[in-house]
Design a protein around this motif. Structure first.
Motif, PDB file in Angstrom:
ATOM      1  N   TRP A 154      47.743  77.991   6.711  1.00 24.70           N
ATOM      2  CA  TRP A 154      47.964  77.334   7.991  1.00 24.70           C
ATOM      3  C   TRP A 154      46.641  77.045   8.699  1.00 24.70           C
ATOM      4  N   ASP A 155      45.730  76.381   8.005  1.00 21.25           N
ATOM      5  CA  ASP A 155      44.454  76.005   8.607  1.00 21.25           C
ATOM      6  C   ASP A 155      44.657  75.048   9.774  1.00 21.25           C
ATOM      7  N   THR A 156      45.566  74.057   9.591  1.00 21.46           N
ATOM      8  CA  THR A 156      45.788  73.052  10.635  1.00 21.46           C
ATOM      9  C   THR A 156      47.265  72.869  10.979  1.00 21.46           C
ATOM     10  N   LEU A 157      48.162  73.267  10.085  1.00 21.47           N
ATOM     11  CA  LEU A 157      49.609  73.046  10.214  1.00 21.47           C
ATOM     12  C   LEU A 157      49.971  71.556  10.190  1.00 21.47           C
ATOM     13  N   TYR A 158      49.016  70.699   9.901  1.00 21.38           N
ATOM     14  CA  TYR A 158      49.281  69.256   9.906  1.00 21.38           C
ATOM     15  C   TYR A 158      50.158  68.865   8.714  1.00 21.38           C
ATOM     16  N   LEU A 159      49.834  69.393   7.561  1.00 21.61           N
ATOM     17  CA  LEU A 159      50.615  69.114   6.357  1.00 21.61           C
ATOM     18  C   LEU A 159      51.728  70.134   6.187  1.00 21.61           C
ATOM     19  N   ALA A 160      51.408  71.398   6.416  1.00 26.71           N
ATOM     20  CA  ALA A 160      52.427  72.446   6.302  1.00 26.71           C
ATOM     21  C   ALA A 160      53.583  72.184   7.253  1.00 26.71           C
ATOM     22  N   GLY A 161      53.284  71.694   8.456  1.00 27.71           N
ATOM     23  CA  GLY A 161      54.325  71.431   9.440  1.00 27.71           C
ATOM     24  C   GLY A 161      55.261  70.317   9.023  1.00 27.71           C
ATOM     25  N   ARG A 162      54.752  69.313   8.328  1.00 26.89           N
ATOM     26  CA  ARG A 162      55.635  68.250   7.833  1.00 26.89           C
ATOM     27  C   ARG A 162      56.622  68.794   6.816  1.00 26.89           C
ATOM     28  N   LEU A 163      56.193  69.759   6.031  1.00 25.12           N
ATOM     29  CA  LEU A 163      57.071  70.352   5.020  1.00 25.12           C
ATOM     30  C   LEU A 163      57.971  71.449   5.590  1.00 25.12           C
ATOM     31  N   HIS A 164      57.826  71.772   6.877  1.00 22.37           N
ATOM     32  CA  HIS A 164      58.798  72.666   7.522  1.00 22.37           C
ATOM     33  C   HIS A 164      60.141  71.984   7.697  1.00 22.37           C
TER      34      HIS A 164
END
Length: 445
Positions: free
Chosen positions: A201-211
């Motif tokens: 979770w460095d930025t949550l920019y990509l991880a957040g889309r996959l939430h």
């Protein structure tokens, strides 16, 4: 140094069960979460090395076959794809199609499957494309699709890949591009950037889309494992923000809202203020598919009505909003703090370092001890330590976690938005911003 293993290292089953206070639920739709999966860190060369043959299949949200094939035909126009997914309202509706105000389609000449899936109105389709070597991808893509790029493309693939990786969240967007008669927007990211954001979770920019529910079109086994950890981390983080009892929609809204906290598009009216509610309300079944097994794998959360979830068709009842409860004790919440992604967890730690007035050297020694515990035997420590339990007992934990989310999201999202003007070009970038603002104002009226 990464060590490539032929097979994951497995501890004896009984020993693994002793590490956890519960086993995966027998009511789970498939046993995709063997008890050791979260602690394994092998580098996988193929899908046969996954912890279980059905591991991570909750991520594979269904659409109809014709729509999936149409999306894959679009992606075949691009080189060197390692992993890719389509997301957003062009793929999964965020409103009732019967009440849509869309009067025209942005697609010049789309396949019939896309028109049928979008029910005639039509929206631009968003893609994330991950590639092993960004400069190689852009070199090939510039030779095929120079018109996709702004003036930055004139400087060559080295400059484009540098702009992608060095600023913001590590994504390079090309919006308002027509491929196979379909208007799309696609972002290019490096495999390492995607994997790191899912894991830490460095930025949550990509991880957040996959939430949120997405349509995965090209897969990679290491990303599937990293995303499963990402989804479980999202549940844990949401639980730290929620009260003892809550509903499914409250849980999924909290998960969905993580990556929007601190996003400048929400602050400046470039996003629909009801976006989170719309996503959850119209995709509740897909959220259940995505998260149900993960919820059942955690020992400190349960559905209040156990009988309902034993019904084979309960996920299809979109009008139902089940209640859940969680254990608010310091030990289980301390375990959740300990299991948060590394970069994000350290932000929470730093916030409490300042609150408790812990001297810098003492705090660094504590962090180093934590790293040593992570490295023991290749396993993470399954329970929180004294500091985690102390944090868990603080009444302001939800506020501190929310602050850490904001710190994670705000700067990368802000820089990424500014970078978008360069990568899209001033005209397309301004057009995109104005359309977003118009949609936000329309939904508020």
């Amino acid at each position: 140094m990464i060590v490539w293993l032929r097979r994951p290292l497995l501890l004896p089953q009984r020993q693994l069960y002793r590490l956890y206070s519960t086993q995966p639920s027998p009511e789970s739709s498939f046993q995709s979460l063997p008890p050791e999966w979260e602690d394994e860190l092998p580098a996988l060369s193929d899908f046969t090395q996954l912890p279980h043959k059905d591991f991570g299949k909750n991520q594979l949200i269904e659409t109809n076959e014709e729509f999936k094939r149409a999306l894959r035909r679009i992606l075949r126009q691009f080189p060197a794809i390692t992993y890719a997914f389509a997301y957003g309202s062009g793929v999964f509706p965020q409103s009732d199609g019967s009440t849509s105000r869309v009067t025209h389609s942005p697609h010049p000449n789309p396949p019939e499957a896309i028109l049928n899936w979008q029910k005639g109105g039509g929206k631009m389709i968003d893609f994330i494309i991950a590639t092993r070597f960004s400069q190689h991808f852009h070199s090939l893509n510039l030779s095929r699709h120079r018109d996709h790029y702004s003036f930055l493309g004139s400087f060559g693939s080295a400059v484009v890949s540098h702009v992608q990786d060095a600023y913001g969240a590590g994504a390079y967007f090309n919006p308002y591009v027509t491929v196979d008669g379909t208007m799309i927007k696609y972002a290019v990211v490096s495999f390492d950037t995607l994997h790191r954001d899912l894991s830490n979770w460095d930025t949550l920019y990509l991880a957040g889309r996959l939430h949120k529910p997405v349509k995965i079109l090209f897969e990679e086994p290491n990303i599937r494992v990293a995303n499963q950890r990402n989804l479980l981390s999202a549940v844990r983080c949401a639980l730290l923000l929620l009260p003892p009892t809550f509903t499914e929609k409250e849980l999924y809204s909290t998960v969905t809202g993580l990556s929007y906290q601190g996003d400048p598009r929400m602050d400046y009216g470039s996003e629909n203020p009801k976006k989170i509610d719309n996503i959850v309300t119209h995709q509740i079944r897909n959220f259940r598919i995505l998260y149900h097994d993960l919820i059942r794998s955690l020992p400190n959360i349960s559905y209040v009505d156990q009988q309902t979830i034993r019904r084979p068709d309960w996920m299809d009842d979109t009008k139902m909003d089940l209640k859940l409860c969680q254990d608010m004790g310091a030990q289980p919440r301390g375990n959740m703090v300990r299991r948060l992604p590394k970069s994000f967890r350290e932000k929470v730690y730093f916030l409490y370092q300042r609150k408790f007035g812990i001297p810098g050297r003492e705090f660094q020694e504590m962090l180093e001890a934590s790293k040593d515990e992570d490295a023991k035997g290749g396993l993470k420590k399954p329970v929180g330590g004294d500091f985690d339990r102390r944090i868990a007992g603080e009444k302001d934990l939800p506020e501190m976690v929310a602050k850490a989310v904001n710190q994670t999201v705000k700067w990368p999202s802000t820089v990424q938005s500014i970078k978008g003007i360069l990568t899209a070009g001033p005209i397309r970038g301004w057009q995109y911003l104005q359309e977003k603002r118009a949609k936000g104002k329309e939904k508020q009226s």
